[in-house]
Design a protein around this motif. Structure first.
Motif, PDB file in Angstrom:
ATOM      1  N   GLY A  32       0.832  -1.202   0.000  1.00 53.05           N
ATOM      2  CA  GLY A  32       0.000   0.000   0.000  1.00 53.05           C
ATOM      3  C   GLY A  32       0.865   1.250   0.000  1.00 53.05           C
ATOM      4  O   GLY A  32       0.610   2.206  -0.742  1.00 53.05           O
ATOM      5  N   ALA A  33       1.931   1.225   0.812  1.00 46.79           N
ATOM      6  CA  ALA A  33       2.835   2.379   0.906  1.00 46.79           C
ATOM      7  C   ALA A  33       3.588   2.586  -0.411  1.00 46.79           C
ATOM      8  O   ALA A  33       3.750   3.720  -0.871  1.00 46.79           O
ATOM      9  CB  ALA A  33       3.826   2.161   2.046  1.00 46.79           C
ATOM     10  N   ILE A  34       4.026   1.489  -1.027  1.00 49.24           N
ATOM     11  CA  ILE A  34       4.754   1.604  -2.302  1.00 49.24           C
ATOM     12  C   ILE A  34       3.846   2.216  -3.372  1.00 49.24           C
ATOM     13  O   ILE A  34       4.257   3.092  -4.123  1.00 49.24           O
ATOM     14  CB  ILE A  34       5.317   0.229  -2.747  1.00 49.24           C
ATOM     15  CG1 ILE A  34       6.469  -0.178  -1.819  1.00 49.24           C
ATOM     16  CG2 ILE A  34       5.794   0.271  -4.194  1.00 49.24           C
ATOM     17  CD1 ILE A  34       6.947  -1.596  -1.995  1.00 49.24           C
ATOM     18  N   ARG A  35       2.601   1.764  -3.402  1.00 43.71           N
ATOM     19  CA  ARG A  35       1.659   2.330  -4.395  1.00 43.71           C
ATOM     20  C   ARG A  35       1.438   3.815  -4.146  1.00 43.71           C
ATOM     21  O   ARG A  35       1.366   4.606  -5.084  1.00 43.71           O
ATOM     22  CB  ARG A  35       0.328   1.577  -4.338  1.00 43.71           C
ATOM     23  CG  ARG A  35       0.442   0.178  -4.937  1.00 43.71           C
ATOM     24  CD  ARG A  35      -0.919  -0.442  -5.092  1.00 43.71           C
ATOM     25  NE  ARG A  35      -1.696   0.242  -6.103  1.00 43.71           N
ATOM     26  CZ  ARG A  35      -3.024   0.213  -6.180  1.00 43.71           C
ATOM     27  NH1 ARG A  35      -3.719  -0.451  -5.285  1.00 43.71           N
ATOM     28  NH2 ARG A  35      -3.653   0.846  -7.136  1.00 43.71           N
ATOM     29  N   SER A  36       1.377   4.180  -2.881  1.00 46.25           N
ATOM     30  CA  SER A  36       1.206   5.599  -2.547  1.00 46.25           C
ATOM     31  C   SER A  36       2.461   6.374  -2.978  1.00 46.25           C
ATOM     32  O   SER A  36       2.365   7.483  -3.518  1.00 46.25           O
ATOM     33  CB  SER A  36       0.945   5.705  -1.040  1.00 46.25           C
ATOM     34  OG  SER A  36       1.391   6.901  -0.536  1.00 46.25           O
ATOM     35  N   GLY A  37       3.645   5.782  -2.765  1.00 46.82           N
ATOM     36  CA  GLY A  37       4.910   6.423  -3.186  1.00 46.82           C
ATOM     37  C   GLY A  37       4.980   6.592  -4.702  1.00 46.82           C
ATOM     38  O   GLY A  37       5.469   7.614  -5.199  1.00 46.82           O
ATOM     39  N   TRP A 270      11.086   4.764   3.510  1.00 45.27           N
ATOM     40  CA  TRP A 270      11.416   5.393   2.213  1.00 45.27           C
ATOM     41  C   TRP A 270      10.223   6.147   1.644  1.00 45.27           C
ATOM     42  O   TRP A 270      10.365   7.248   1.117  1.00 45.27           O
ATOM     43  CB  TRP A 270      11.900   4.330   1.214  1.00 45.27           C
ATOM     44  CG  TRP A 270      13.259   3.817   1.555  1.00 45.27           C
ATOM     45  CD1 TRP A 270      13.579   2.586   2.049  1.00 45.27           C
ATOM     46  CD2 TRP A 270      14.491   4.534   1.473  1.00 45.27           C
ATOM     47  NE1 TRP A 270      14.920   2.493   2.277  1.00 45.27           N
ATOM     48  CE2 TRP A 270      15.514   3.666   1.925  1.00 45.27           C
ATOM     49  CE3 TRP A 270      14.842   5.819   1.062  1.00 45.27           C
ATOM     50  CZ2 TRP A 270      16.857   4.042   1.981  1.00 45.27           C
ATOM     51  CZ3 TRP A 270      16.184   6.198   1.107  1.00 45.27           C
ATOM     52  CH2 TRP A 270      17.162   5.318   1.566  1.00 45.27           C
ATOM     53  N   ILE A 271       9.035   5.548   1.772  1.00 47.65           N
ATOM     54  CA  ILE A 271       7.844   6.205   1.221  1.00 47.65           C
ATOM     55  C   ILE A 271       7.509   7.461   2.035  1.00 47.65           C
ATOM     56  O   ILE A 271       7.070   8.472   1.482  1.00 47.65           O
ATOM     57  CB  ILE A 271       6.640   5.223   1.197  1.00 47.65           C
ATOM     58  CG1 ILE A 271       6.971   3.991   0.344  1.00 47.65           C
ATOM     59  CG2 ILE A 271       5.375   5.911   0.666  1.00 47.65           C
ATOM     60  CD1 ILE A 271       7.393   4.253  -1.084  1.00 47.65           C
ATOM     61  N   GLY A 272       7.759   7.408   3.326  1.00 39.96           N
ATOM     62  CA  GLY A 272       7.540   8.586   4.173  1.00 39.96           C
ATOM     63  C   GLY A 272       8.385   9.764   3.720  1.00 39.96           C
ATOM     64  O   GLY A 272       7.935  10.912   3.706  1.00 39.96           O
ATOM     65  N   ARG A 273       9.604   9.475   3.301  1.00 42.30           N
ATOM     66  CA  ARG A 273      10.496  10.544   2.818  1.00 42.30           C
ATOM     67  C   ARG A 273       9.955  11.156   1.520  1.00 42.30           C
ATOM     68  O   ARG A 273       9.949  12.362   1.341  1.00 42.30           O
ATOM     69  CB  ARG A 273      11.909   9.987   2.579  1.00 42.30           C
ATOM     70  CG  ARG A 273      12.577   9.544   3.858  1.00 42.30           C
ATOM     71  CD  ARG A 273      14.032   9.257   3.655  1.00 42.30           C
ATOM     72  NE  ARG A 273      14.787  10.473   3.367  1.00 42.30           N
ATOM     73  CZ  ARG A 273      16.091  10.506   3.179  1.00 42.30           C
ATOM     74  NH1 ARG A 273      16.794   9.409   3.259  1.00 42.30           N
ATOM     75  NH2 ARG A 273      16.699  11.628   2.926  1.00 42.30           N
ATOM     76  N   ILE A 274       9.499  10.274   0.618  1.00 42.14           N
ATOM     77  CA  ILE A 274       8.946  10.755  -0.664  1.00 42.14           C
ATOM     78  C   ILE A 274       7.751  11.673  -0.391  1.00 42.14           C
ATOM     79  O   ILE A 274       7.616  12.730  -0.988  1.00 42.14           O
ATOM     80  CB  ILE A 274       8.495   9.555  -1.547  1.00 42.14           C
ATOM     81  CG1 ILE A 274       9.711   8.727  -1.977  1.00 42.14           C
ATOM     82  CG2 ILE A 274       7.732  10.041  -2.773  1.00 42.14           C
ATOM     83  CD1 ILE A 274       9.356   7.428  -2.685  1.00 42.14           C
TER      84      ILE A 274
END
Lengths: 295, 114
Positions: A32-37, A270-274
């Motif tokens: 889910g996080a990767i898709r959001s990223g 990583w996604i949080g940083r993006i």
């Protein structure tokens, strides 16, 4: 006695399955996080391409207006990212997203629950008048849970296997994207190089030419100097945006690798940083537009 | 970076060198007319940098699309697995449905027998 043995076997298998299964909730969360990223980086790219094209187009007009020739040609208007290339990037992001969506669907616990429910229904029917299997209710529930765990474990195992095998290709996509953007303007031929050149070799030199044409004491000199300072700020902001887009793309690759390796939390980092970088980009882009880019 | 192996990348390099030389020359120059001439050369060089950059970006985008195709193959594999699991669920449901039908037939037979 036979029922007891079956129950013991089922409990042991269930324990083994639960122990071997990938931590499903983490995988679901990571995907889910990767898709959001991917969605955020896609937006970063769109904003960056628009800004780069707008700048270059304005500079093409400034250049052409200063030339003595009287014929307009399409080649007079140069933009670094064509509509077709922007669409190809969008399509590539779309592929990464639908790949993530397929994995998310595969590990969705609902599918395994459905199998468990179907097995439960089947057991109830087997106990019905047609077959009258006389399966104890406790065992029916156990087999239902066992089937559910079996399907979930298989789904997660397949997802992890596919992700590990796909990781080099995923990494190749985002690395090539990052290379096209460039880590810094010193990477010649990169989008960062083109944007830096349009500011430094066109916007600033144009202002320099205008300044030279003004006599000492002319009030317009101060305005040109202000425009020059603002242009430097806008250039640095736009280049910072491109650097963050570059970093976001590489972060996507890291997030996928972390999820594929089963390192819970790393992908989210990583996604949080993006996520944080997108707000920075929008803020800087707005500020650059307000300071009057392309003057 | 993918390394400076294409002709276009060499052209981008040459343009970068040209711009560096022009900027260095401008720093040393005090004659306003000459500075303006150098500035105009820089503007011309920039136009070429943008054009070459656009073609390079297009080349790199083609390589990105090719790499994305490999990820798409993986997606197809995942979808096939989903279809397999859905087929399993469907099969169990079909068996249940069939047995349920037999139950109804038996119930009906019992009712008729009564």
């Amino acid at each position: 006695m036979r029922t007891m043995k079956l129950r013991c076997v089922a409990i042991i298998l269930l324990g083994v399955l639960t122990g071997c299964a990938t931590p499903g909730p983490f995988l679901t969360q990571d995907l889910g996080a990767i898709r959001s990223g991917i969605a955020i980086t896609r937006e970063q790219a769109r904003v960056s391409f628009d800004a780069a094209n707008k700048l270059a187009l304005q500079q093409s007009i400034e250049r052409k207006a200063g030339l003595p020739d009287t014929i307009i040609k399409e080649s007079d208007f140069a933009t670094p990212v064509s509509a077709a290339d922007a669409a190809a990037w969008s399509n590539a992001f779309g592929i990464l997203d639908t790949y993530g969506a397929a994995l998310q669907s595969l590990v969705d616990p609902k599918r395994a629950n459905d199998t468990g429910d179907a097995i439960g229904d089947l057991a109830n029917i087997l106990n019905g008048p047609a077959i009258n299997a006389k399966i104890p209710a406790s065992l029916t529930g156990l087999f239902s849970t066992f089937a559910q765990a079996l399907v979930q474990a298989r789904a997660e195992k397949t997802a992890i296997t596919v992700m590990r095998r796909t990781d080099p290709a995923f990494h190749e996509v985002v690395s090539r994207m990052a290379a096209a953007i460039g880590a810094s303007p010193r990477e010649r031929g990169s989008l960062q190089d083109v944007v830096e050149s349009n500011w430094t070799n066109s916007v600033l030199t144009g202002l320099d030419n205008r300044y030279q044409a003004l006599r000492v004491g002319d009030a317009a000199r101060k305005q040109v100097l202000t425009d020059y300072a603002n242009a430097m700020i806008s250039r640095d902001a736009q280049l910072a945006n491109l650097s963050q887009l570059h970093d976001s793309l590489l972060a996507l690759g890291e997030a996928h690798a972390a999820a594929a390796a089963g390192r819970p939390g790393d992908a989210l980092f990583w996604i949080g940083r993006i996520n944080g970088w997108l707000d920075d980009i929008k803020r800087r882009t707005d500020a650059a537009q307000k300071s009057g880019e392309g003057k | 970076m993918s390394g400076k192996n294409s002709d276009l990348e060499k052209v981008a390099d040459a343009l970068g060198d040209l711009v560096d030389s022009l900027r260095a020359a401008r720093e040393k120059e005090n004659d306003p007319d000459k500075v303006k001439a150098i500035n105009n050369e820089l503007i011309e060089a920039n136009h070429r940098i943008t054009m070459v950059g656009a073609v390079l970006f297009h080349e790199r985008t083609a390589a990105i699309s090719a790499a994305a195709g490999k990820v798409e193959s993986a997606k197809a594999e995942v979808e096939a697995e989903i279809a397999k699991l859905d087929k399993l669920n469907k099969f169990i449901e079909t068996v249940s449905g069939f047995l349920g039908l037999i139950d109804k037939v038996i119930d009906l037979a019992k009712a008729v027998a009564i």
